[in-house]
Design an enzyme around this catalytic site. Sequence first.
Site, PDB file in Angstrom:
ATOM      1  N   GLY A 202       0.822  -1.200   0.000  1.00  0.00           N
ATOM      2  CA  GLY A 202       0.000   0.000   0.000  1.00  0.00           C
ATOM      3  C   GLY A 202       0.855   1.249   0.000  1.00  0.00           C
ATOM      4  O   GLY A 202       2.057   1.188  -0.254  1.00  0.00           O
ATOM      5  N   ASN A 203       0.237   2.382   0.254  1.00  0.00           N
ATOM      6  CA  ASN A 203       0.989   3.630   0.340  1.00  0.00           C
ATOM      7  C   ASN A 203       0.330   4.523   1.382  1.00  0.00           C
ATOM      8  O   ASN A 203      -0.705   4.177   1.938  1.00  0.00           O
ATOM      9  CB  ASN A 203       1.064   4.306  -1.035  1.00  0.00           C
ATOM     10  CG  ASN A 203      -0.314   4.634  -1.569  1.00  0.00           C
ATOM     11  OD1 ASN A 203      -1.012   5.476  -1.028  1.00  0.00           O
ATOM     12  ND2 ASN A 203      -0.722   3.926  -2.617  1.00  0.00           N
ATOM     13  N   ARG A 204       0.937   5.667   1.641  1.00  0.00           N
ATOM     14  CA  ARG A 204       0.511   6.481   2.773  1.00  0.00           C
ATOM     15  C   ARG A 204      -0.598   7.481   2.456  1.00  0.00           C
ATOM     16  O   ARG A 204      -0.960   8.294   3.309  1.00  0.00           O
ATOM     17  CB  ARG A 204       1.716   7.231   3.359  1.00  0.00           C
ATOM     18  CG  ARG A 204       2.627   6.319   4.165  1.00  0.00           C
ATOM     19  CD  ARG A 204       3.877   7.057   4.612  1.00  0.00           C
ATOM     20  NE  ARG A 204       3.569   8.266   5.363  1.00  0.00           N
ATOM     21  CZ  ARG A 204       4.410   9.276   5.515  1.00  0.00           C
ATOM     22  NH1 ARG A 204       5.594   9.242   4.944  1.00  0.00           N
ATOM     23  NH2 ARG A 204       4.072  10.322   6.226  1.00  0.00           N
ATOM     24  N   SER A 205      -1.144   7.429   1.259  1.00  0.00           N
ATOM     25  CA  SER A 205      -2.188   8.399   0.931  1.00  0.00           C
ATOM     26  C   SER A 205      -3.397   8.246   1.861  1.00  0.00           C
ATOM     27  O   SER A 205      -3.896   7.144   2.069  1.00  0.00           O
ATOM     28  CB  SER A 205      -2.627   8.213  -0.521  1.00  0.00           C
ATOM     29  OG  SER A 205      -3.706   9.065  -0.794  1.00  0.00           O
ATOM     30  N   ALA A 271      -3.454   7.830  -5.185  1.00  0.00           N
ATOM     31  CA  ALA A 271      -2.097   7.286  -5.291  1.00  0.00           C
ATOM     32  C   ALA A 271      -2.259   5.843  -5.750  1.00  0.00           C
ATOM     33  O   ALA A 271      -2.699   4.981  -4.988  1.00  0.00           O
ATOM     34  CB  ALA A 271      -1.398   7.351  -3.946  1.00  0.00           C
TER      35      ALA A 271
END
Length: 400
Positions: A202-205, A271
């Site tokens: 995943g990512n931090r968005s 993102a």
Amino acid sequence: MFVVVGVTGGIAAYKTVALVRLLVKTGHDVHVVPTADALRFVGLPTWEAISRNPVTTSVHDDVARVRHVALGQAADLVIVAPATANTLASMTAGLASDLLGTTLLATTAPVVVAPAMHTEMWRHPATVHNMEVLRARGVHVVGPADGALTGGDSGPGRMSEPEEIAAAALALVERPRDLAGVSVLVSAGGTREPIDPVRFLGNRSSGRQGVAIARAAADRGADVTLVAAHLDADVRPDPRVEVIAVGTADELGRAMDAAAADADVIVMAAAVADYSVAAVADRKLRKQDSPGALTLELVENRDIVAGLVAARRVGQTIVAFAAETVDDDEELVERARAKAARKGVDLLAANAVGWTRGFESAENALTIVGRDGDVVTSASGSKDDTAHALLDAIREMRAR
Ligand code: CTP
């Protein structure tokens, strides 16, 4: 819009229930801050049920989230109704003796007060003086109306009607409906690419900026669809926005493709993972199967916005985002230019990110470049402010 409604200890508090209801019904995110005295007139469960948000009165609640200033910082508008003579005096003195006091000191949003008290108190030189000071500080005053007061008295001092307070307050912050009839499609959040049934890449968005753009477009009259991937729990889309929830890049791409046909404006704020796992395991990966190290093979995902650009119809405006780790503004602009050209989008909004900047914060700074590489505008402030700056740029470019 994030609206704080301060309620203070007067019988007119019962009318504020209707005010809160009206604000919620018109799509606003309402946070009620009653004083301890106000709760003697209308209880906490009523405020929570009507506002659909948790209600606290003490600066000692929710300390970890710095609630005593957080509400004021987040507010787009603060309404104090009813505002008693005592509250108006506290405001004049800048007292921070309860959550409403600290909220009022922490906010830079417009403040509207709806005084309610007996005529003698309203006319007392102390109150007259306080009102002068508050007005000079930019506080907006609605009422009081002339009419029947508690106990059979009559005269100026009656709190204005909820409809009048709401209209006066919203007029201060409402945006022009310059996107009426325009259909806007926004993506927000961060995709998650599964590894196995329990893990993902995943990512931090957080989804905050995309959700703010969707809300801002709705405020300006647009019909808004939001394709949302894993928004943070405290990031809630505006009730006027149609939400399509997705998980992976592939799902997000398919949802965008399907909704794009009807959109006049597309804003790709999500993102999106550039890669997904080549072979998703259908059982949980076990450590003993990969002792010492694990290698995952990733395959490139298709570029969704590039596909939307390729299928673009006449009159459709497509906007991409770019979160970049850069050393300075110059490098940010350089990267934004290159990406805008590569993607063929009409506008590209770039922001600098890093370990400690960009994601969880309520603030953002955007540099917006056009298709030919010129910097159209730079905007910083709350994610609502930057959302409106982006919509201004979109509207200007569509007018040309
Ligand atoms: N985007 C997309 N599809 C992808 C990846 C990104 O549509 N598979 C969109 C994003 O939503 C964003 C824009 O493209 O609006 C730029 O995303 P970014 O990840 O910065 O672009 P990349 O093309 O992946 O460039 P980089 O080489 O920097 O990774």
